[in-house]
Design a protein around this motif. Structure first.
Motif, PDB file in Angstrom:
ATOM      1  N   GLY A 172      -4.287 -18.225  -8.489  1.00 53.58           N
ATOM      2  CA  GLY A 172      -4.400 -16.815  -8.840  1.00 53.58           C
ATOM      3  C   GLY A 172      -5.277 -16.038  -7.876  1.00 53.58           C
ATOM      4  N   THR A 173      -6.362 -16.665  -7.432  1.00 51.67           N
ATOM      5  CA  THR A 173      -7.229 -16.019  -6.445  1.00 51.67           C
ATOM      6  C   THR A 173      -6.478 -15.777  -5.144  1.00 51.67           C
ATOM      7  N   GLY A 174      -5.714 -16.795  -4.719  1.00 55.56           N
ATOM      8  CA  GLY A 174      -4.892 -16.619  -3.525  1.00 55.56           C
ATOM      9  C   GLY A 174      -3.885 -15.502  -3.701  1.00 55.56           C
ATOM     10  N   GLY A 175      -3.254 -15.445  -4.880  1.00 56.51           N
ATOM     11  CA  GLY A 175      -2.314 -14.365  -5.160  1.00 56.51           C
ATOM     12  C   GLY A 175      -2.981 -13.007  -5.137  1.00 56.51           C
ATOM     13  N   GLY A 176      -4.237 -12.958  -5.596  1.00 51.35           N
ATOM     14  CA  GLY A 176      -4.974 -11.699  -5.568  1.00 51.35           C
ATOM     15  C   GLY A 176      -5.249 -11.219  -4.155  1.00 51.35           C
ATOM     16  N   PHE A 177      -5.616 -12.135  -3.262  1.00 51.29           N
ATOM     17  CA  PHE A 177      -5.869 -11.754  -1.874  1.00 51.29           C
ATOM     18  C   PHE A 177      -4.574 -11.328  -1.176  1.00 51.29           C
ATOM     19  N   VAL A 178      -3.470 -12.003  -1.497  1.00 50.73           N
ATOM     20  CA  VAL A 178      -2.178 -11.606  -0.922  1.00 50.73           C
ATOM     21  C   VAL A 178      -1.814 -10.196  -1.394  1.00 50.73           C
ATOM     22  N   ALA A 179      -1.999  -9.946  -2.704  1.00 57.34           N
ATOM     23  CA  ALA A 179      -1.697  -8.617  -3.247  1.00 57.34           C
ATOM     24  C   ALA A 179      -2.602  -7.554  -2.642  1.00 57.34           C
ATOM     25  N   GLN A 180      -3.868  -7.920  -2.387  1.00 55.41           N
ATOM     26  CA  GLN A 180      -4.792  -6.969  -1.765  1.00 55.41           C
ATOM     27  C   GLN A 180      -4.368  -6.660  -0.336  1.00 55.41           C
ATOM     28  N   ALA A 181      -3.937  -7.702   0.387  1.00 52.18           N
ATOM     29  CA  ALA A 181      -3.485  -7.491   1.768  1.00 52.18           C
ATOM     30  C   ALA A 181      -2.235  -6.626   1.813  1.00 52.18           C
ATOM     31  N   ALA A 182      -1.422  -6.725   0.745  1.00 48.49           N
ATOM     32  CA  ALA A 182      -0.202  -5.913   0.666  1.00 48.49           C
ATOM     33  C   ALA A 182      -0.476  -4.524   0.102  1.00 48.49           C
ATOM     34  N   HIS A 183      -1.748  -4.231  -0.190  1.00 51.16           N
ATOM     35  CA  HIS A 183      -2.171  -2.929  -0.733  1.00 51.16           C
ATOM     36  C   HIS A 183      -1.490  -2.615  -2.059  1.00 51.16           C
ATOM     37  N   LEU A 184      -1.292  -3.642  -2.886  1.00 48.84           N
ATOM     38  CA  LEU A 184      -0.710  -3.439  -4.204  1.00 48.84           C
ATOM     39  C   LEU A 184      -1.779  -2.928  -5.162  1.00 48.84           C
ATOM     40  N   PRO A 185      -1.384  -2.182  -6.191  1.00 45.70           N
ATOM     41  CA  PRO A 185      -2.364  -1.716  -7.172  1.00 45.70           C
ATOM     42  C   PRO A 185      -2.881  -2.869  -8.011  1.00 45.70           C
ATOM     43  N   MET A 186      -4.125  -2.772  -8.438  1.00 43.05           N
ATOM     44  CA  MET A 186      -4.753  -3.809  -9.258  1.00 43.05           C
ATOM     45  C   MET A 186      -4.499  -5.191  -8.674  1.00 43.05           C
ATOM     46  N   PRO A 187      -4.845  -5.424  -7.407  1.00 41.76           N
ATOM     47  CA  PRO A 187      -4.370  -6.620  -6.703  1.00 41.76           C
ATOM     48  C   PRO A 187      -4.800  -7.940  -7.330  1.00 41.76           C
ATOM     49  N   PHE A 188      -6.050  -8.058  -7.755  1.00 42.33           N
ATOM     50  CA  PHE A 188      -6.504  -9.354  -8.252  1.00 42.33           C
ATOM     51  C   PHE A 188      -5.949  -9.663  -9.640  1.00 42.33           C
TER      52      PHE A 188
END
Length: 364
Positions: A21-37
């Motif tokens: 989940g932490t890895g998914g959060g960093f990927v979402a953050q890199a993709a500039h997704l909302p509420m990434p973590f």
């Protein structure tokens, strides 16, 4: 298999899911997704339990006591945002809170028709799937009334999940920048917090959890710590500042715990639940936006604040969105607690008056 082996397996499984989940959060953050973590960890854990169907994750349940502490941390963070400004809103609050009753009735009525007529669910399943709040109460009362527990679980959790996916995404497009990433980091700060401060934060969370459970506050896992930390903040005795990494960690835990709820659902159930929930959530968000627009004109409270306050997500998730937008989280949390109270109250009345277990044809 003995108890110690089962406990060790649960700890290892939880640790693996949180790491993913932490890895998914960093990927979402890199993709500039909302509420990434939160969204990144939710998607990762849901994918994990889906791919491991029939494997060791089939009987896995996320440890709720562990999750409760991180929900409490968000409550502490929200409580630190309580300021005298909330008192200035007091003259308008009776109107915004009172109209929540109308919003709850209209939302629930529309949802019942969606699940009953479009979904073909039986009366009990349609009724309890359509409640705009009180997730755990809806599951318990619905199962007692004969609702399909699997469908009910899917619809209630999809309500929360779709709201926290759709609302920040729509707001990101509207505002022109990601909601919950850079905004959340800026709001929560990156300043270092000394060990003593972290100890005070943990104690405030634990004390708030105890108080919320002791006096049976609605959504006590978040409202107890919120009220306790708010009292500390307003008293000036303690200055609590949660670092961004701690809030991001809490979002990973909450997102992962939501994602594993998809365990045991068939593809057919999930497809039907998703599109019905999408129709339901769009109905409630549209209705909430209409209420927010009207109330903004009358009260002068910003439209965005009211929109988040009326959005039918969980108290925790909507409060995190409020934090990300620098909206008034105390105002948002207050409205969501009242929404839950109203929903549960109406459910209890309906349980006594409506014969939900008596099943006529869906068209009746």
């Amino acid at each position: 298999m003995d108890l110690s082996t089962l406990t060790l397996r649960m700890i290892v499984t939880t640790a693996v899911l949180l790491t993913l989940g932490t890895g998914g959060g960093f990927v979402a953050q890199a993709a500039h997704l909302p509420m990434p973590f939160m969204l990144g960890s939710l998607a990762t854990s849901a994918l994990a339990v889906g791919l491991a169907r029939g494997g060791p994750l089939e009987s896995y349940g996320f440890p709720m006591r562990f999750r409760a502490f991180f929900i409490a941390l968000i409550g502490v963070m929200i409580g630190t945002q309580v300021t005298p400004e909330i008192i200035a809103l007091a003259p308008q609050l009776p109107l915004t809170l009172g109209l929540l009753a109308v919003f709850v009735v209209l939302s629930h009525g529309g949802n019942y028709l969606i699940f009953r007529r479009l979904g073909g669910y039986d009366r009990a399943t349609a009724y309890y799937s359509g409640t705009p709040g009180g997730l755990m109460e809806s599951l318990v009362l619905g199962e007692g009334a004969g609702a399909d527990a699997r469908i009910l679980t899917a619809q209630q959790f999809l309500r929360v999940i779709l709201v926290i996916a759709i609302l920040p995404s729509a707001l990101s497009l509207w505002l022109g920048h990601p909601v919950g990433s850079a905004a959340g980091m800026e709001l929560m700060g990156n300043e270092a917090v000394p060990p003593r401060g972290l100890i005070f934060i943990a104690l405030a969370a634990a004390a708030g959890l105890f108080i919320g459970g002791r006096i049976r506050l609605p959504a006590g896992q978040i409202t107890g710590p919120l009220l306790f930390s708010a009292a500390l903040t307003l008293s000036g005795l303690v200055d609590l500042h949660l670092p961004f990494w701690l809030i991001a960690t809490a979002q990973v835990v909450i997102g992962t715990s939501l994602g594993v709820r998809f365990n045991g659902m068939t593809a057919g159930m999930l497809r039907r639940s998703v599109w019905l929930s999408l129709v339901s959530v769009l109905w409630m968000l549209g209705l909430g936006a209409a209420f927010a627009e009207a109330l903004a004109l009358v009260t002068g409270i910003p439209f965005l604040h009211l929109l988040i306050a009326y959005a039918p997500g969980g108290v925790t998730e909507m409060s995190v969105i409020a934090l990300s937008l620098a909206a008034n989280p105390a105002l948002v949390s207050l409205h969501h607690v009242v929404r839950i109270l109203l929903t549960v109250g109406f459910m209890m009345l309906a349980q006594k008056r409506l014969r939900l277990s008596e099943e006529p044809a869906p068209g009746e």
